[in-house]
Motif scaffolding. Structure first.
Motif, mmCIF file in Angstrom:
data_model
loop_
_atom_site.group_PDB
_atom_site.id
_atom_site.type_symbol
_atom_site.label_atom_id
_atom_site.label_comp_id
_atom_site.label_asym_id
_atom_site.label_seq_id
_atom_site.Cartn_x
_atom_site.Cartn_y
_atom_site.Cartn_z
ATOM 1 N N GLY A 142 0.815 -1.209 0.000
ATOM 2 C CA GLY A 142 0.000 0.000 0.000
ATOM 3 C C GLY A 142 0.845 1.253 0.000
ATOM 4 O O GLY A 142 0.566 2.219 -0.719
ATOM 5 N N PHE A 143 1.925 1.229 0.789
ATOM 6 C CA PHE A 143 2.839 2.372 0.854
ATOM 7 C C PHE A 143 3.470 2.621 -0.515
ATOM 8 O O PHE A 143 3.505 3.746 -1.014
ATOM 9 C CB PHE A 143 3.914 2.066 1.907
ATOM 10 C CG PHE A 143 4.966 3.127 2.053
ATOM 11 C CD1 PHE A 143 4.676 4.315 2.695
ATOM 12 C CD2 PHE A 143 6.242 2.922 1.554
ATOM 13 C CE1 PHE A 143 5.640 5.288 2.839
ATOM 14 C CE2 PHE A 143 7.211 3.895 1.694
ATOM 15 C CZ PHE A 143 6.911 5.070 2.342
ATOM 16 N N THR A 144 3.950 1.533 -1.155
ATOM 17 C CA THR A 144 4.565 1.655 -2.471
ATOM 18 C C THR A 144 3.574 2.224 -3.478
ATOM 19 O O THR A 144 3.905 3.122 -4.268
ATOM 20 C CB THR A 144 5.057 0.280 -2.956
ATOM 21 O OG1 THR A 144 5.760 -0.342 -1.897
ATOM 22 C CG2 THR A 144 5.961 0.409 -4.154
ATOM 23 N N LEU A 145 2.337 1.704 -3.423
ATOM 24 C CA LEU A 145 1.299 2.157 -4.348
ATOM 25 C C LEU A 145 1.082 3.666 -4.222
ATOM 26 O O LEU A 145 1.104 4.402 -5.229
ATOM 27 C CB LEU A 145 0.007 1.412 -4.004
ATOM 28 C CG LEU A 145 -1.117 1.436 -5.012
ATOM 29 C CD1 LEU A 145 -0.691 0.642 -6.222
ATOM 30 C CD2 LEU A 145 -2.379 0.842 -4.408
ATOM 31 N N ALA A 146 0.919 4.123 -2.983
ATOM 32 C CA ALA A 146 0.676 5.551 -2.781
ATOM 33 C C ALA A 146 1.868 6.380 -3.249
ATOM 34 O O ALA A 146 1.705 7.415 -3.915
ATOM 35 C CB ALA A 146 0.381 5.825 -1.307
ATOM 36 N N MET A 147 3.088 5.915 -2.929
ATOM 37 C CA MET A 147 4.304 6.639 -3.333
ATOM 38 C C MET A 147 4.383 6.762 -4.849
ATOM 39 O O MET A 147 4.662 7.831 -5.392
ATOM 40 C CB MET A 147 5.553 5.879 -2.866
ATOM 41 C CG MET A 147 5.833 5.930 -1.420
ATOM 42 S SD MET A 147 6.756 7.366 -0.966
ATOM 43 C CE MET A 147 8.350 6.986 -1.628
#
Lengths: 192, 209
Positions: A142-147
């Motif tokens: 999720g963090f990677t996606l948002a970044m």
């Protein structure tokens, strides 16, 4: 089934960055180029999965039996700092090219509140071992996606005509707000 | 002279280096706990307490901590202080402690505290470090309070749980949701930029005249 639910919930619906505001510093700081965002996201995902796998046994097999769960904050932060250090040393030795790509981002992960937040949520929600690992991995995804999404928007933004006072951090935050609104649409994925 | 510089260390945290808006540090709590004014202030005060004692301890120990392990030492000091704060809040103010939830332990990784330790306390004696911590901490509390007041007013029509706007007011639900936090924060950063650029322009005009 429960594992899939945990994965979808942590990666999309309760995205750490956009609903719990964890990991905002790298989200704002490193999201100006897609390449950097991807590398940072991958490194963080790796550390998060590892953190979940290490903090869980430490909490349940060391802190709880010795009746010292109040030391969890101190224990967790030391574990995370040590993990990041080991990962850095290992990557340096095993794959110098990856080390060069991730280089400066690795130490930054220690102060990424999403990693500590992950360990705290894991204990609060009383996840089992396997669930914790899935939770850690999904949070990283999720963090990677948002970044990555943010960095894509920001690359386009360089050509946009933004009012002077809104330039820089301000417009980035407002875009993040719109992304958070968009991510609320995922809430319908799981009932109850 | 000494009094002046102490006052300067205190004052810089209130505007010039006001943490969330100028340094863009401590963003997580700024966004997460400001859905009401009370939560914002409680978080600000908890951070102020940790920052104050972290600065005192780190600056008192600055000659004894080896350079190579300083970050690890600071993190352990901060983590212990946060544990104390967390237990104190849970015992004295259970509702607030519940509302803030995991964000109290997350003070450990609040970059403001480690940032002040690294940038100020490890190089300066105890007294200026106290002034620095008070200034930055109060600036942080004020920022959180501002965010909280704006979001609570628009989201619930109240401030400090006192209803201010009447029945005619349709609450903006988005303001208490995560999206509203980002929007208010972005707007406030722009406002701070605008005020300081006006100040600079005025100073320039005064210098030329």
């Amino acid at each position: 089934m429960k594992l899939i639910l945990i994965f979808i919930s942590a990666a999309l619906i309760n995205n750490f960055v956009l609903t719990y505001f964890l990991g905002i510093c790298p989200f704002l700081g490193v999201s100006n180029k897609t390449e950097n965002a991807v590398n940072m996201g991958l490194a963080t995902t790796f550390v998060m999965t590892l953190t979940a796998a290490v903090t869980w046994p430490i909490y349940y097999y060391v802190l709880v039996p010795f009746n010292i769960p109040f030391l969890q904050y101190v224990a967790f932060i030391i574990i995370i700092a040590a993990l990041v250090q080991f990962v850095e040393m290992y990557i340096k030795k095993a794959s110098p090219s990856l080390y060069r790509a991730l280089g400066i981002f690795l130490p930054l992960i220690t102060t990424n509140c999403a990693v500590l937040g992950l360990a705290l949520f894991m204990v609060m929600r009383e996840y089992g071992f396997l669930e914790s690992i899935v939770f850690g991995f999904a949070t990283g995804v999720g963090f990677t996606l948002a970044m990555v999404m943010m960095s894509g928007i920001r690359e386009e933004l360089e050509f946009a005509d933004i009012p002077r006072h809104f330039q820089g951090i301000s417009i980035t935050l407002i875009i993040a707000g719109m992304m958070a609104l968009a991510f609320m649409g995922f809430a319908g994925l799981i009932r109850g | 002279m000494a009094g002046n510089s102490l006052f300067y260390e205190f004052k810089k945290g209130l505007w010039q280096e006001i943490p969330p808006f100028r340094l863009v540090l401590g963003t997580c709590p700024t966004l997460a706990v400001t859905n009401s004014a009370v939560n914002g202030i409680a978080m600000g005060l908890a951070t102020l307490f940790v920052l104050l004692f972290a600065n005192i301890i780190i600056s008192a120990l600055r000659k004894y901590v080896a350079m190579q392990v300083r970050i690890a030492a600071y993190v352990v000091i901060i983590a212990l202080l946060v544990t104390v704060t967390d237990m104190f809040m849970a015992a004295m103010f259970p509702p607030i402690s519940k509302a803030l939830g995991p964000y109290i332990p997350l003070i450990i990784v609040n970059c403001i505290i480690l940032g002040r330790a690294e940038a100020f306390a490890q190089k300066n004696p105890v007294v200026p470090s106290i002034a620095d911590a008070l200034g930055i901490g109060i600036g942080f509390t004020l920022s959180l309070a501002t965010m909280g007041v704006i979001r609570e007013l628009l989201g619930f029509g109240s401030i400090f749980n006192v209803k201010l706007l009447g029945e005619w007011f349709e609450p903006w639900i988005v303001m208490i949701l995560p999206a509203g936090a980002f929007l208010v924060y972005g707007g406030l950063v722009a406002a701070v930029n605008w005020i300081s650029s006006r100040k600079e322009a005025a100073a320039k005009a005064a210098a030329e005249a």
